[in-house]
Scaffold this motif. Structure first.
Motif, short mmCIF file in Angstrom:
data_model
loop_
_atom_site.label_atom_id
_atom_site.label_comp_id
_atom_site.label_asym_id
_atom_site.label_seq_id
_atom_site.Cartn_x
_atom_site.Cartn_y
_atom_site.Cartn_z
N ALA A 117 -25.64 47.63 -39.41
CA ALA A 117 -25.74 48.25 -40.90
C ALA A 117 -26.42 49.46 -40.99
CB ALA A 117 -26.20 47.07 -42.01
N ALA A 118 -27.68 49.45 -40.33
CA ALA A 118 -28.42 50.62 -40.37
C ALA A 118 -27.75 51.94 -39.87
CB ALA A 118 -29.79 50.38 -39.86
N VAL A 119 -27.02 51.63 -38.68
CA VAL A 119 -26.43 52.98 -37.97
C VAL A 119 -25.35 53.20 -39.00
CG1 VAL A 119 -24.98 53.28 -35.74
CG2 VAL A 119 -26.93 52.16 -35.65
N GLU A 120 -24.52 52.25 -39.37
CA GLU A 120 -23.51 52.63 -40.47
C GLU A 120 -23.79 53.39 -41.55
OE1 GLU A 120 -20.95 49.31 -41.55
OE2 GLU A 120 -20.68 48.75 -39.35
N GLU A 121 -25.03 53.01 -42.11
CA GLU A 121 -25.52 53.61 -43.34
C GLU A 121 -26.06 55.11 -42.67
OE1 GLU A 121 -26.80 54.19 -47.10
OE2 GLU A 121 -25.30 52.82 -46.48
N ALA A 122 -26.79 55.25 -41.84
CA ALA A 122 -27.14 56.56 -41.20
C ALA A 122 -25.96 57.37 -41.11
CB ALA A 122 -27.90 56.33 -39.95
N ALA A 123 -24.74 57.01 -40.35
CA ALA A 123 -23.73 57.78 -40.05
C ALA A 123 -23.11 58.28 -41.52
CB ALA A 123 -22.58 57.08 -39.31
N LYS A 124 -23.14 57.42 -42.32
CA LYS A 124 -22.30 57.65 -43.75
C LYS A 124 -23.24 58.57 -44.67
CE LYS A 124 -22.59 54.49 -47.02
NZ LYS A 124 -22.67 53.25 -47.83
N ILE A 125 -24.63 58.52 -44.56
CA ILE A 125 -25.24 59.47 -45.33
C ILE A 125 -25.82 60.71 -44.50
CG2 ILE A 125 -26.34 57.65 -46.66
CD1 ILE A 125 -28.84 58.00 -45.48
N ALA A 126 -25.38 60.89 -43.32
CA ALA A 126 -26.09 61.76 -42.46
C ALA A 126 -25.65 63.22 -43.00
CB ALA A 126 -25.20 61.94 -40.83
N PRO A 127 -24.58 63.82 -43.47
CA PRO A 127 -24.40 64.86 -44.05
C PRO A 127 -25.02 65.17 -45.36
CG PRO A 127 -22.21 64.12 -43.64
CD PRO A 127 -23.10 62.87 -43.48
N GLU A 128 -25.28 64.36 -46.37
CA GLU A 128 -26.04 64.28 -47.31
C GLU A 128 -27.36 64.58 -46.98
OE1 GLU A 128 -26.96 65.18 -51.16
OE2 GLU A 128 -25.17 65.14 -50.19
N LEU A 129 -28.08 63.68 -45.95
CA LEU A 129 -29.37 63.58 -45.64
C LEU A 129 -29.72 65.16 -45.10
CD1 LEU A 129 -32.04 62.11 -45.17
CD2 LEU A 129 -31.00 61.44 -42.72
N ALA A 130 -28.75 65.63 -44.18
CA ALA A 130 -29.18 67.09 -43.68
C ALA A 130 -29.28 68.02 -44.91
CB ALA A 130 -28.04 67.39 -42.67
N ARG A 131 -28.28 67.87 -45.72
CA ARG A 131 -28.36 68.90 -47.01
C ARG A 131 -29.80 68.56 -47.65
NH1 ARG A 131 -22.94 68.28 -46.60
NH2 ARG A 131 -22.72 66.33 -48.00
N GLN A 132 -30.13 67.33 -47.96
CA GLN A 132 -31.42 67.16 -48.74
C GLN A 132 -32.67 67.69 -47.94
OE1 GLN A 132 -31.81 65.87 -51.78
NE2 GLN A 132 -29.44 65.89 -52.04
N SER A 133 -32.39 67.58 -46.71
CA SER A 133 -33.76 67.78 -45.87
C SER A 133 -34.04 69.34 -45.36
CB SER A 133 -34.01 66.77 -44.81
OG SER A 133 -32.84 66.82 -43.77
N VAL A 134 -32.92 69.98 -45.69
CA VAL A 134 -32.84 71.39 -44.90
C VAL A 134 -34.25 72.26 -45.25
CG1 VAL A 134 -31.75 72.64 -46.93
CG2 VAL A 134 -31.23 73.28 -44.61
N LEU A 135 -34.68 71.85 -46.35
CA LEU A 135 -36.07 72.81 -46.60
C LEU A 135 -37.20 72.24 -45.67
CD1 LEU A 135 -37.60 74.92 -48.11
CD2 LEU A 135 -38.10 73.20 -50.01
N THR A 136 -37.32 71.22 -45.39
CA THR A 136 -38.13 70.55 -44.64
C THR A 136 -38.01 71.03 -43.01
OG1 THR A 136 -38.48 68.56 -46.06
CG2 THR A 136 -39.21 68.38 -43.91
N THR A 137 -36.78 70.79 -42.72
CA THR A 137 -36.13 71.40 -41.36
C THR A 137 -36.73 72.72 -40.93
OG1 THR A 137 -34.39 69.44 -41.44
CG2 THR A 137 -34.32 71.30 -39.89
N ILE A 138 -36.31 73.45 -41.97
CA ILE A 138 -36.69 74.99 -41.74
C ILE A 138 -38.11 75.19 -41.79
CG2 ILE A 138 -36.32 77.18 -42.53
CD1 ILE A 138 -33.87 76.04 -41.34
N THR A 139 -38.81 74.68 -42.67
CA THR A 139 -40.26 74.74 -42.59
C THR A 139 -40.89 74.17 -41.39
OG1 THR A 139 -40.17 74.81 -45.18
CG2 THR A 139 -42.42 74.56 -44.28
N ALA A 140 -40.63 73.18 -41.32
CA ALA A 140 -41.28 72.53 -40.05
C ALA A 140 -40.74 73.63 -38.64
CB ALA A 140 -40.76 71.15 -39.63
#
Length: 178
Positions: A117-140
């Protein structure tokens, strides 16, 4: 600075100035690719592979300039992963709280033993998670790249010809006139 020599040739030596210029170009290009991956399409991720080769070339030649093997770049790579992971963990609550909340949800599922269920949830939200965390990703990424770039630039150059070639003349090419 001969950009082809600095970014695409794994042989030879470069001094701190050309190393810095090459690293700035690569960091800018990698930043654009990361933003495109997060905001446009994950398919842009394939563009990271040629940039990794250029990073190896730039750091390898800088290590050669100090008389070291380019294999020491693996230490920089390990340092990148440690620093990037640490910076992301520290910055995520401040720069991307929504992404952190999304991560916590599928981590709860994994902690409860519901791995599929965790893997399915992670796969389902991966694109949104990437969009939401882009500022953190770029800053790091910028902080980590800056720290490792500073270390690479501060490496002591070998003033004489070594096993990797003659010292660079400051223009990125070996000095063949002396």
């Amino acid at each position: 600075m001969d950009i082809r020599y600095v970014l695409l040739s794994p042989n030879g030596r470069i001094g701190p100035r050309d190393f810095g210029r090459g690293l700035i170009l690569l960091t800018g290009a990698m930043m654009i690719v990361q933003i495109a991956v997060a905001l446009v399409s994950p398919a842009f991720g394939v563009l990271q592979y040629p940039l990794v080769f250029s990073y190896v070339c730039v750091f390898g030649k800088r290590l050669h300039d100090g008389g070291h093997s380019a294999w020491f770049y693996l230490l920089f790579l390990a340092g990148y992963f440690v620093l990037s992971t640490t910076a992301t963990a520290i910055l995520m609550p401040f720069l991307s709280p929504d992404a952190l909340a999304m991560q916590v949800e599928f981590q709860k599922l994994a902690m409860e033993g519901q791995f599929s269920a965790a893997v399915e949830e992670a796969a389902k939200i991966a694109p949104e998670l990437a969009r939401q965390s882009v500022l953190t990703t770029i800053t790091a990424f910028l902080l980590t790249s800056g720290a490792l770039g500073l270390i690479g630039a501060r490496l002591r150059s070998d003033p004489s010809t070594n096993q990797f070639g003659p010292p660079s003349d400051g223009a990125g090419q070996p000095d063949t006139y002396s």
